[in-house]
Enzyme design. Structure first.
Site, PDB file in Angstrom:
ATOM      1  CG  HIS A 155      -4.420   0.608  -8.241  1.00 53.73           C
ATOM      2  ND1 HIS A 155      -5.756   0.574  -7.925  1.00 53.73           N
ATOM      3  CD2 HIS A 155      -3.850   1.523  -7.429  1.00 53.73           C
ATOM      4  CE1 HIS A 155      -5.988   1.460  -6.969  1.00 53.73           C
ATOM      5  NE2 HIS A 155      -4.851   2.048  -6.646  1.00 53.73           N
ATOM      6  CG  HIS A 198      -2.053   0.901   1.274  1.00 53.54           C
ATOM      7  ND1 HIS A 198      -2.433   1.720   0.251  1.00 53.54           N
ATOM      8  CD2 HIS A 198      -2.925   1.162   2.278  1.00 53.54           C
ATOM      9  CE1 HIS A 198      -3.462   2.464   0.617  1.00 53.54           C
ATOM     10  NE2 HIS A 198      -3.779   2.152   1.838  1.00 53.54           N
ATOM     11  CG  ASP A 244       2.784   4.204  -3.925  1.00 49.51           C
ATOM     12  OD1 ASP A 244       1.775   3.492  -3.844  1.00 49.51           O
ATOM     13  OD2 ASP A 244       3.002   5.172  -3.171  1.00 49.51           O
TER      14      ASP A 244
HETATM   15  C1  SDX Z   1      -1.498   2.167  -3.353  1.00 52.42           C
HETATM   16  O1  SDX Z   1      -6.215   0.718  -3.191  1.00 52.42           O
HETATM   17  C2  SDX Z   1      -5.744   1.909  -3.428  1.00 52.42           C
HETATM   18  O2  SDX Z   1      -6.444   2.786  -3.906  1.00 52.42           O
HETATM   19  C3  SDX Z   1      -4.291   2.115  -3.031  1.00 52.42           C
HETATM   20  C4  SDX Z   1      -3.674   3.438  -3.464  1.00 52.42           C
HETATM   21  C5  SDX Z   1      -4.286   4.608  -2.715  1.00 52.42           C
HETATM   22  O3  SDX Z   1      -4.209   5.731  -3.240  1.00 52.42           O
HETATM   23  O4  SDX Z   1      -4.748   4.395  -1.540  1.00 52.42           O
HETATM   24  O5  SDX Z   1      -3.832   3.629  -4.858  1.00 52.42           O
HETATM   25  C6  SDX Z   1      -2.165   3.478  -3.141  1.00 52.42           C
HETATM   26  O6  SDX Z   1      -1.408   1.382  -2.438  1.00 52.42           O
HETATM   27  C7  SDX Z   1      -1.009   1.816  -4.746  1.00 52.42           C
HETATM   28  C8  SDX Z   1      -0.423   0.373  -4.828  1.00 52.42           C
HETATM   29  C9  SDX Z   1       1.015   0.405  -4.299  1.00 52.42           C
HETATM   30  N1  SDX Z   1       1.537  -0.970  -4.203  1.00 52.42           N
HETATM   31  C10 SDX Z   1       2.499  -1.430  -5.023  1.00 52.42           C
HETATM   32  O7  SDX Z   1       2.955  -0.794  -5.970  1.00 52.42           O
HETATM   33  C11 SDX Z   1       3.000  -2.821  -4.670  1.00 52.42           C
HETATM   34  C12 SDX Z   1       3.107  -3.663  -5.946  1.00 52.42           C
HETATM   35  N2  SDX Z   1       1.747  -3.902  -6.440  1.00 52.42           N
HETATM   36  C13 SDX Z   1       1.157  -5.196  -6.106  1.00 52.42           C
HETATM   37  O8  SDX Z   1       1.485  -5.725  -4.866  1.00 52.42           O
HETATM   38  C14 SDX Z   1      -0.319  -5.261  -6.502  1.00 52.42           C
HETATM   39  O9  SDX Z   1      -0.417  -4.813  -7.782  1.00 52.42           O
HETATM   40  C15 SDX Z   1      -1.350  -4.540  -5.634  1.00 52.42           C
HETATM   41  C16 SDX Z   1      -1.226  -4.921  -4.216  1.00 52.42           C
HETATM   42  C17 SDX Z   1      -1.221  -3.061  -5.785  1.00 52.42           C
HETATM   43  C18 SDX Z   1      -2.718  -4.971  -6.156  1.00 52.42           C
HETATM   44  O10 SDX Z   1      -2.816  -6.308  -5.939  1.00 52.42           O
HETATM   45  P1  SDX Z   1      -4.123  -7.150  -6.404  1.00 52.42           P
HETATM   46  O11 SDX Z   1      -5.187  -6.272  -6.939  1.00 52.42           O
HETATM   47  O12 SDX Z   1      -4.473  -8.069  -5.291  1.00 52.42           O
HETATM   48  O13 SDX Z   1      -3.605  -7.917  -7.645  1.00 52.42           O
HETATM   49  P2  SDX Z   1      -3.049  -9.383  -7.564  1.00 52.42           P
HETATM   50  O14 SDX Z   1      -2.007  -9.456  -6.493  1.00 52.42           O
HETATM   51  O15 SDX Z   1      -4.209 -10.310  -7.517  1.00 52.42           O
HETATM   52  O16 SDX Z   1      -2.281  -9.527  -8.983  1.00 52.42           O
HETATM   53  C19 SDX Z   1      -2.919 -10.025 -10.130  1.00 52.42           C
HETATM   54  C20 SDX Z   1      -1.784 -10.658 -10.923  1.00 52.42           C
HETATM   55  C21 SDX Z   1      -1.001 -11.714 -10.135  1.00 52.42           C
HETATM   56  O17 SDX Z   1      -0.432 -12.571 -11.075  1.00 52.42           O
HETATM   57  P3  SDX Z   1      -1.026 -14.101 -11.227  1.00 52.42           P
HETATM   58  O18 SDX Z   1      -1.053 -14.702  -9.835  1.00 52.42           O
HETATM   59  O19 SDX Z   1      -2.427 -13.905 -11.783  1.00 52.42           O
HETATM   60  O20 SDX Z   1      -0.100 -14.793 -12.179  1.00 52.42           O
HETATM   61  O21 SDX Z   1      -0.795  -9.653 -11.246  1.00 52.42           O
HETATM   62  C22 SDX Z   1       0.427  -9.967 -10.595  1.00 52.42           C
HETATM   63  C23 SDX Z   1       0.110 -10.957  -9.486  1.00 52.42           C
HETATM   64  O22 SDX Z   1       1.238 -11.779  -9.212  1.00 52.42           O
HETATM   65  N3  SDX Z   1       0.944  -8.716 -10.040  1.00 52.42           N
HETATM   66  C24 SDX Z   1       2.214  -8.351 -10.087  1.00 52.42           C
HETATM   67  C25 SDX Z   1       2.245  -7.068  -9.490  1.00 52.42           C
HETATM   68  N4  SDX Z   1       1.014  -6.722  -9.106  1.00 52.42           N
HETATM   69  C26 SDX Z   1       0.210  -7.750  -9.440  1.00 52.42           C
HETATM   70  N5  SDX Z   1       3.320  -8.971 -10.576  1.00 52.42           N
HETATM   71  C27 SDX Z   1       4.464  -8.284 -10.450  1.00 52.42           C
HETATM   72  N6  SDX Z   1       4.581  -7.055  -9.903  1.00 52.42           N
HETATM   73  C28 SDX Z   1       3.497  -6.429  -9.407  1.00 52.42           C
HETATM   74  N7  SDX Z   1       3.613  -5.230  -8.865  1.00 52.42           N
END
Ligand code: SDX
Length: 435
Positions: free
Chosen positions: A307, A268, A363
Site C-alpha cells: 500500500h 487499485h 483487497d
Molecule cells: C487499493 O491508495 C489507496 O488508498 C488505495 C486503496 C483505497 O482504499 O482507495 O487502499 C485501495 O487500491 C489497495 C491497493 C490494491 N492494490 C494491490 O493490491 C496491487 C498490488 N500492490 C502493489 O501494486 C503496490 O503495493 C501498490 C500499488 C498498492 C502500492 O505501490 P507503491 O506505493 O507505488 O509501492 P511500490 O510499487 O513503489 O513498491 C515498493 C517496493 C517495490 O520493490 P523495489 O522496486 O523497491 O524492489 O515494493 C514492491 C515493489 O516492487 N512491491 C511489491 C508489491 N507491492 C510493492 N512486490 C510484490 N508484490 C506487491 N504487491
C-alpha cells in the site's frame, strides 16, 4: 519552537530564501522565487505519482499508515464498522456528523426513493454484449446518467449538488445489479424500497423466480460492513481523479465515471478480482512457496499486498478477516482462504515483504469473501465502487467549496528538444525499420 520558517540557500547564486511553514509543510508556489536569472519561471517540486505532494486540505478521512489508523470524520473505522449501518456512515462522510435517529430515517427513505433508474438507461445497458465487464458497464452507464439529468451541470448550486449526489449514491447499486443480470440474460428486478440499502442490492441481484428474495441477515450485515470499510480513503488514485475532473466543473456523473475508471485498474480497486485470479492460479497451499519465489524474482506481484500509505497492517484487512469467518460459518470454508492464509503466513515472515513493509491490504481478503457470498469475480470492483461513490462525492463537495481550489493543472519538467525547424519531406530520415 515557534519559528515556522525554512531558510533555503541556493548555492548556485549564494542567495538565501525564507519560506513559511504551515501545518508542518511548505507551499510549492513559495519556491518559485528561487531563480538564477530573474526572467526564469522559478523553482518547482518534481514529484512523479505525487509520492510526497498534498493536493488539498481535507477534513474527511485521516490515515496514519505507520500505525494502521483509519478514521472517518475522526471516528475509528473499527467503531463505525461495528456500530453503524452503511447509510449512517454515508451521512457522516457527506455531512460531517453522525445523524440523529430522525435524520437517519429520513435519509434512508430519501436514498431508497431514488434507487430507480430511468427506463432509457436500461435500454442503454441492453446495448452491451452479454460478456461485457460489469465495471465497464457501470462506468459507461453512470456517465450516461449525465444525459438524463442535464441540470447536474449547475455545480454552483449546493441544493442541486446534494440532489445529484443522493441520486448517484442510490443508483449505483441498481446499475450494478442490472449489469450483473444482463450478463445472464435475466430480467431486471426493480428496487424494493422497503428493504435496507444493502438487502435491496442483494434482492436486485439475486431474486430469481421466488416473489421475494430471502436475504440472510448475517450476509446482508457483512456486506453493509464491507461497504463501510470501502466508503472513503482520503486522496487515493480514484478520489484524486474525482477531484481532478471535478475541478474543471464537469458534472458529478461524468466525474464519478472518471473516478470509477481509475478504480478499475488492477493496482487499485481491480486488485480484489486480481487476488482471486492469483489464488486460483496458485491452486493449493503446496504451490505457495514456488509462487512467493516468483514474486521475489519480480516476475509477478503479490496482489492484495502492499500500500502507498499503510506501511503496517491495513486496519480494514483485519476487520474483513473477521467478516470472512462470519461468512464461512454460513457458506462453509473454501480452499481459497487456506491458500490466502498460507500466502499471508509465509509473506509476513519473509524479509522481501517485511523489508518493503508489504502487508495485506483491503483487497486481499475482500475478494475471498465476495466469492463465498456468491458474487462473481468480475463484480468485485463494482462492489468497491458502490460504497466508494460516497467518498468521491464527499471529497468533490469539499473541493468545490474550498476557496483555495481551482482547475487542477500540474506543471512539468520539459526534457524534449530545444527549438528546431521544419524539415522538407525529401530531407527526412526514417525513424522506424519498416522492414
Ligand atoms: C487499493 O491508495 C489507496 O488508498 C488505495 C486503496 C483505497 O482504499 O482507495 O487502499 C485501495 O487500491 C489497495 C491497493 C490494491 N492494490 C494491490 O493490491 C496491487 C498490488 N500492490 C502493489 O501494486 C503496490 O503495493 C501498490 C500499488 C498498492 C502500492 O505501490 P507503491 O506505493 O507505488 O509501492 P511500490 O510499487 O513503489 O513498491 C515498493 C517496493 C517495490 O520493490 P523495489 O522496486 O523497491 O524492489 O515494493 C514492491 C515493489 O516492487 N512491491 C511489491 C508489491 N507491492 C510493492 N512486490 C510484490 N508484490 C506487491 N504487491
Amino acid at each position: 519552537m515557534s519559528d515556522n520558517r525554512l531558510t533555503i540557500t541556493d548555492h548556485r547564486t549564494g542567495a538565501q530564501y525564507e519560506v513559511p511553514i504551515v501545518d508542518g509543510n511548505i507551499r510549492a508556489t513559495d519556491l518559485r522565487k528561487i531563480k538564477v536569472q530573474p526572467d526564469e519561471f522559478g523553482m518547482m517540486t518534481y514529484d512523479p505519482a505525487y509520492l510526497n505532494t498534498a493536493s488539498c486540505r481535507s477534513a474527511i478521512t485521516f490515515i496514519d499508515g505507520d500505525i494502521g489508523i483509519l478514521r472517518y470524520r475522526g471516528y475509528p473505522i473499527e467503531e463505525l464498522a461495528e456500530k453503524c449501518s452503511f447509510l449512517e456512515v454515508a451521512w457522516l462522510l457527506m455531512r460531517g456528523e453522525l445523524p440523529t435517529k430522525i435524520e437517519l430515517e429520513c435519509w434512508e427513505q430519501r436514498v431508497m426513493r431514488h434507487c430507480m433508474i430511468h427506463e432509457t438507461s436500461k435500454k442503454f445497458l441492453e446495448g452491451f454484449r452479454y460478456n461485457a465487464h460489469p465495471m465497464t458497464m457501470l462506468i459507461s452507464t453512470t456517465a450516461a446518467l449525465s444525459t438524463v439529468y442535464p441540470e447536474a451541470k449547475d455545480i454552483h448550486d449546493p441544493v442541486n449538488r446534494e440532489r445529484q449526489s443522493v441520486r448517484l449514491l442510490a443508483k449505483m447499486p441498481t446499475i450494478a445489479a442490472y449489469s450483473y443480470r444482463h450478463a445472464f440474460g435475466l430480467p431486471y428486478i426493480y428496487p424494493d424500497k422497503t428493504k435496507s440499502f444493502t438487502a435491496n442490492f442483494m434482492h436486485m441481484l439475486w431474486s430469481m423466480v421466488e416473489p421475494k428474495f430471502i436475504d440472510d441477515p448475517t450476509i446482508a450485515r457483512v456486506l453493509d460492513i464491507l461497504f463501510i470499510l470501502h466508503a472513503d480513503h482520503e486522496q487515493n488514485c480514484s478520489t484524486a481523479t474525482m477531484r481532478q475532473v471535478g475541478s474543471s466543473q464537469a458534472d458529478p456523473y461524468l466525474s464519478v465515471a472518471a473516478a470509477a475508471a481509475a478504480l478499475s485498474g488492477p493496482l487499485h480497486g481491480g486488485a480484489n478480482e486480481a487476488v482471486l485470479i492469483m489464488l486460483d492460479e496458485i491452486g493449493t497451499k503446496a504451490n505457495v512457496p514456488a509462487y512467493i519465489e516468483k514474486v521475489k524474482k519480480g516476475e509477478v506481484k503479490l496482489m492484495g499486498f502492499g500500500h502507498r500509505v499503510y506501511k503496517n497492517y491495513d486496519p480494514r484487512a483485519r476487520i474483513i478477516k473477521w467478516a470472512a469467518d462470519e461468512v464461512f460459518k454460513i457458506t462453509g470454508v473454501n480452499h481459497r482462504i487456506e491458500v490466502a492464509l498460507e500466502l499471508e503466513r509465509i509473506a509476513l515472515q519473509d524479509e522481501y515483504f517485511v523489508g518493503r513493509k508489504l502487508y495485506p491490504n483491503v483487497d486481499f481478503y475482500s475478494g475471498i469473501i465476495y466469492q463465498a457470498m456468491g458474487f462473481r469475480p468480475d463484480l468485485f470492483t463494482v462492489l468497491f465502487a458502490i460504497p466508494r461513490v460516497v467518498g468521491w462525492l464527499a471529497q468533490w463537495e469539499e473541493m468545490i467549496t474550498d476557496k483555495e481550489q481551482k482547475i487542477a493543472r500540474p506543471r512539468q519538467v520539459y526534457t524534449g528538444y530545444d527549438e528546431r525547424h521544419f524539415i522538407p519531406m525529401e530531407d527526412r530520415k526514417p525513424t522506424t525499420d519498416l522492414g
